[in-house]
Scaffold this motif. Structure first.
Motif, PDB file in Angstrom:
ATOM      1  N   MET A 187       8.005  -4.178  -9.109  1.00 35.62           N
ATOM      2  CA  MET A 187       7.544  -2.909  -9.637  1.00 35.62           C
ATOM      3  C   MET A 187       8.753  -2.083 -10.025  1.00 35.62           C
ATOM      4  O   MET A 187       9.865  -2.339  -9.586  1.00 35.62           O
ATOM      5  N   GLY A 188       8.500  -1.071 -10.786  1.00 35.25           N
ATOM      6  CA  GLY A 188       9.549  -0.145 -11.153  1.00 35.25           C
ATOM      7  C   GLY A 188       8.946   1.192 -11.510  1.00 35.25           C
ATOM      8  O   GLY A 188       7.749   1.305 -11.800  1.00 35.25           O
ATOM      9  N   VAL A 189       9.772   2.218 -11.468  1.00 33.53           N
ATOM     10  CA  VAL A 189       9.327   3.560 -11.827  1.00 33.53           C
ATOM     11  C   VAL A 189      10.515   4.319 -12.411  1.00 33.53           C
ATOM     12  O   VAL A 189      11.645   4.175 -11.949  1.00 33.53           O
ATOM     13  N   GLN A 203      10.529   6.985   0.508  1.00 36.08           N
ATOM     14  CA  GLN A 203       9.227   6.321   0.433  1.00 36.08           C
ATOM     15  C   GLN A 203       9.374   4.798   0.360  1.00 36.08           C
ATOM     16  O   GLN A 203       8.640   4.067   1.010  1.00 36.08           O
ATOM     17  N   LEU A 204      10.334   4.334  -0.445  1.00 36.92           N
ATOM     18  CA  LEU A 204      10.541   2.893  -0.580  1.00 36.92           C
ATOM     19  C   LEU A 204      10.955   2.264   0.747  1.00 36.92           C
ATOM     20  O   LEU A 204      10.471   1.197   1.123  1.00 36.92           O
ATOM     21  N   GLN A 205      11.828   2.929   1.471  1.00 36.13           N
ATOM     22  CA  GLN A 205      12.281   2.402   2.753  1.00 36.13           C
ATOM     23  C   GLN A 205      11.182   2.453   3.808  1.00 36.13           C
ATOM     24  O   GLN A 205      11.036   1.526   4.604  1.00 36.13           O
ATOM     25  N   SER A 206      10.378   3.506   3.811  1.00 39.85           N
ATOM     26  CA  SER A 206       9.331   3.625   4.830  1.00 39.85           C
ATOM     27  C   SER A 206       8.246   2.566   4.649  1.00 39.85           C
ATOM     28  O   SER A 206       7.591   2.178   5.620  1.00 39.85           O
ATOM     29  N   LEU A 207       8.052   2.078   3.414  1.00 39.43           N
ATOM     30  CA  LEU A 207       7.052   1.042   3.173  1.00 39.43           C
ATOM     31  C   LEU A 207       7.689  -0.320   2.939  1.00 39.43           C
ATOM     32  O   LEU A 207       7.062  -1.230   2.411  1.00 39.43           O
ATOM     33  N   GLU A 237      11.840  -4.034  -1.010  1.00 41.96           N
ATOM     34  CA  GLU A 237      13.047  -4.851  -0.982  1.00 41.96           C
ATOM     35  C   GLU A 237      13.706  -4.888  -2.352  1.00 41.96           C
ATOM     36  O   GLU A 237      13.079  -4.573  -3.359  1.00 41.96           O
ATOM     37  N   ASP A 238      14.957  -5.303  -2.372  1.00 45.21           N
ATOM     38  CA  ASP A 238      15.701  -5.538  -3.608  1.00 45.21           C
ATOM     39  C   ASP A 238      15.651  -4.331  -4.548  1.00 45.21           C
ATOM     40  O   ASP A 238      15.325  -4.453  -5.728  1.00 45.21           O
ATOM     41  N   ILE A 239      15.968  -3.155  -4.013  1.00 45.51           N
ATOM     42  CA  ILE A 239      15.915  -1.906  -4.779  1.00 45.51           C
ATOM     43  C   ILE A 239      17.134  -1.834  -5.692  1.00 45.51           C
ATOM     44  O   ILE A 239      18.257  -1.988  -5.239  1.00 45.51           O
ATOM     45  N   LYS A 240      16.885  -1.603  -6.984  1.00 46.72           N
ATOM     46  CA  LYS A 240      17.962  -1.521  -7.973  1.00 46.72           C
ATOM     47  C   LYS A 240      17.731  -0.330  -8.894  1.00 46.72           C
ATOM     48  O   LYS A 240      16.591  -0.002  -9.199  1.00 46.72           O
ATOM     49  N   PHE A 296      12.026  -2.435  -7.741  1.00 43.44           N
ATOM     50  CA  PHE A 296      11.964  -2.870  -6.357  1.00 43.44           C
ATOM     51  C   PHE A 296      10.882  -3.921  -6.198  1.00 43.44           C
ATOM     52  O   PHE A 296      10.013  -4.085  -7.064  1.00 43.44           O
ATOM     53  N   LYS A 297      10.943  -4.629  -5.088  1.00 47.56           N
ATOM     54  CA  LYS A 297       9.926  -5.632  -4.760  1.00 47.56           C
ATOM     55  C   LYS A 297       9.149  -5.141  -3.551  1.00 47.56           C
ATOM     56  O   LYS A 297       9.725  -4.604  -2.604  1.00 47.56           O
ATOM     57  N   VAL A 298       7.858  -5.338  -3.620  1.00 41.79           N
ATOM     58  CA  VAL A 298       6.990  -4.965  -2.507  1.00 41.79           C
ATOM     59  C   VAL A 298       5.824  -5.955  -2.494  1.00 41.79           C
ATOM     60  O   VAL A 298       5.410  -6.452  -3.546  1.00 41.79           O
ATOM     61  N   GLY A 299       5.323  -6.260  -1.313  1.00 42.07           N
ATOM     62  CA  GLY A 299       4.200  -7.180  -1.191  1.00 42.07           C
ATOM     63  C   GLY A 299       2.968  -6.665  -1.917  1.00 42.07           C
ATOM     64  O   GLY A 299       2.732  -5.452  -1.984  1.00 42.07           O
TER      65      GLY A 299
END
Length: 68
Positions: A1-3, A16-20, A23-26, A41-44
């Motif tokens: 995903m991306g924003v 928010q990204l860290q609390s949920l 992974e692999d945040i760029k 970023f990657k998220v399940g």
């Protein structure tokens, strides 16, 4: 995903990204408009919708997400 997000909201977004457990945040400063950056970023799959809702609630409803 991306924003695409403004520089002013990066801290809130990262929290928010860290609390949920994203992974692999760029960050890509060349893709966004002036004063913004694209954060990928990657998220399940099972957490994607809740992460999107959480980010919209915290950072603003007008954010556009890219899902791939």
């Amino acid at each position: 995903m991306g924003v695409e997000v403004s520089f002013a909201l990066l801290g809130l977004l990262y929290h928010q990204l860290q609390s949920l457990h994203a992974e692999d945040i760029k960050q890509d400063y060349d893709t966004g408009k002036d004063g913004t950056t694209m954060v990928a970023f990657k998220v399940g799959f099972d957490r994607a919708e809740s992460l999107e809702d959480s980010i919209r609630a915290t950072c603003g409803h007008d954010l556009v997400f890219c899902k791939h």
